[in-house]
Write a protein that holds these residues in place. Structure first.
Motif, PDB file in Angstrom:
ATOM      1  N   UNK A 252       0.832  -1.201   0.000  1.00  0.00           N
ATOM      2  CA  UNK A 252       0.000   0.000   0.000  1.00  0.00           C
ATOM      3  C   UNK A 252       0.867   1.251   0.000  1.00  0.00           C
ATOM      4  N   UNK A 253       1.980   1.216   0.745  1.00  0.00           N
ATOM      5  CA  UNK A 253       2.893   2.359   0.773  1.00  0.00           C
ATOM      6  C   UNK A 253       3.450   2.646  -0.612  1.00  0.00           C
ATOM      7  N   UNK A 254       3.719   1.594  -1.385  1.00  0.00           N
ATOM      8  CA  UNK A 254       4.204   1.772  -2.754  1.00  0.00           C
ATOM      9  C   UNK A 254       3.061   2.196  -3.673  1.00  0.00           C
ATOM     10  N   UNK A 255       1.897   1.632  -3.464  1.00  0.00           N
ATOM     11  CA  UNK A 255       0.726   2.005  -4.276  1.00  0.00           C
ATOM     12  C   UNK A 255       0.426   3.492  -4.130  1.00  0.00           C
ATOM     13  N   UNK A 256       0.701   4.054  -2.951  1.00  0.00           N
ATOM     14  CA  UNK A 256       0.502   5.490  -2.739  1.00  0.00           C
ATOM     15  C   UNK A 256       1.383   6.299  -3.685  1.00  0.00           C
ATOM     16  N   UNK A 257       2.617   5.855  -3.884  1.00  0.00           N
ATOM     17  CA  UNK A 257       3.533   6.533  -4.810  1.00  0.00           C
ATOM     18  C   UNK A 257       3.081   6.329  -6.252  1.00  0.00           C
ATOM     19  N   UNK A 258       2.743   5.099  -6.590  1.00  0.00           N
ATOM     20  CA  UNK A 258       2.370   4.776  -7.976  1.00  0.00           C
ATOM     21  C   UNK A 258       1.061   5.452  -8.391  1.00  0.00           C
TER      22      UNK A 258
END
Length: 304
Positions: A252-258
């Protein structure tokens, strides 16, 4: 795996890349599992630097590279410019560093080569000459920078014949300064300070892909925010979204960036195959606007 174009290079790259800074701490057998697992998960982009393990990370990568994988099916990026106690963008060092990386990586070319951190004594004409020689010889195909602001890029690009295709910058939900500056425009809040020349908007205007490093850290290598008791609200929100999308909190932390429309590529530095397998699920998560802003707020930011 979601794909994006790296700047104006024509290279189609995965939205998530593997950072190889810690590969020097792995055996050949362990590193081979890391590399193979990454490729199996669609992560065929590998980020290196001459200082990672003092070059050992590049050597381990080359020795562990799976024989069945073709060089042309992966993308290798490395960086230069940081030396023992100083920065060095001299023509001689740039060329020597690139050639040393090629030797350690056992390859004929680098897909992308970056200047690691700004050199206060940079002579852009020298950098341009070095890049042109490396490009003409076929040793480097594309160039970029790391941790540079917009005017530093402008100065370089004035003399370069090649496009700067990427800029690697620190970015996470807890360290979102490049986004905060735009959200706090025309206020007296500290977050309105422009420390990087509006690098996010500048990159979008000039088709430069931002590569996010340390997507799970808060501060400058001060620790992880995932499962950190100092960030209770953020971790509660991360868990709720993880449950909703059937992934883990790191994904989810990466999905926030993507989720950001700038099409940012995220560099993941894990050397644990199972962790990477879980994190790449972020590529399949499309956060809503409300979810994106809620995460940003629970990380300690205030919506005006």
């Amino acid at each position: 795996m979601k794909k994006i174009e790296l700047g104006k290079s024509g290279l189609e790259v995965p939205a998530i890349a593997l950072g190889c800074m810690s590969m020097n701490k792995r055996t050949k057998a362990e590193a081979e599992k890391v590399i193979s697992n990454a490729i199996e998960n669609g992560v065929n982009f590998f980020d290196h630097a001459d200082i990672y393990g003092k070059g050992v990370s590049e050597e381990i990568f080359a020795h562990a590279f799976p024989s069945e994988v073709r060089r042309e099916d992966i993308i290798i990026q490395s960086k230069t410019g940081i030396r023992d106690g100083y920065y060095d963008f001299s023509k001689e060092h740039i060329i020597t560093s690139a050639e040393d990386s090629l030797r350690r990586l056992k390859t004929d070319y680098l897909d992308v080569f970056l200047l690691h951190r700004p050199d206060a004594l940079m002579e852009p004409e020298e950098v341009a000459e070095a890049f042109s020689e490396l490009h003409k010889s076929g040793k480097v195909r594309h160039f970029g920078v790391s941790n540079h602001n917009s005017m530093q890029i402008e100065l370089l690009q004035k003399y370069m014949k090649q496009d700067i295709v990427t800029n690697q910058l620190q970015l996470s939900v807890t360290d979102s300064g490049m986004m905060n500056q735009g959200l706090y425009v025309n206020t007296l809040y500290e977050q309105a300070s422009d420390r990087d020349g509006s690098i996010l908007d500048y990159s979008r205007l000039n088709d430069i892909t931002i590569q996010a490093w340390s997507p799970f850290r808060h501060g400058f290598f001060e620790g992880l925010f995932v499962d950190n008791e100092d960030y209770p609200a953020l971790n509660t929100e991360l868990q709720q979204l993880a449950d909703k999308y059937n992934v883990n909190k790191s994904a989810i932390a990466v999905a926030w960036i993507l989720r950001h429309p700038a099409k940012i590529q995220t560099i993941i530095g894990t050397m644990t195959p199972s962790r990477l397998t879980n994190i790449v699920e972020a590529s399949n998560v499309e956060l809503t606007r409300q979810e994106w802003y809620k995460l940003w707020q629970t990380a300690g930011n205030k919506l005006l």
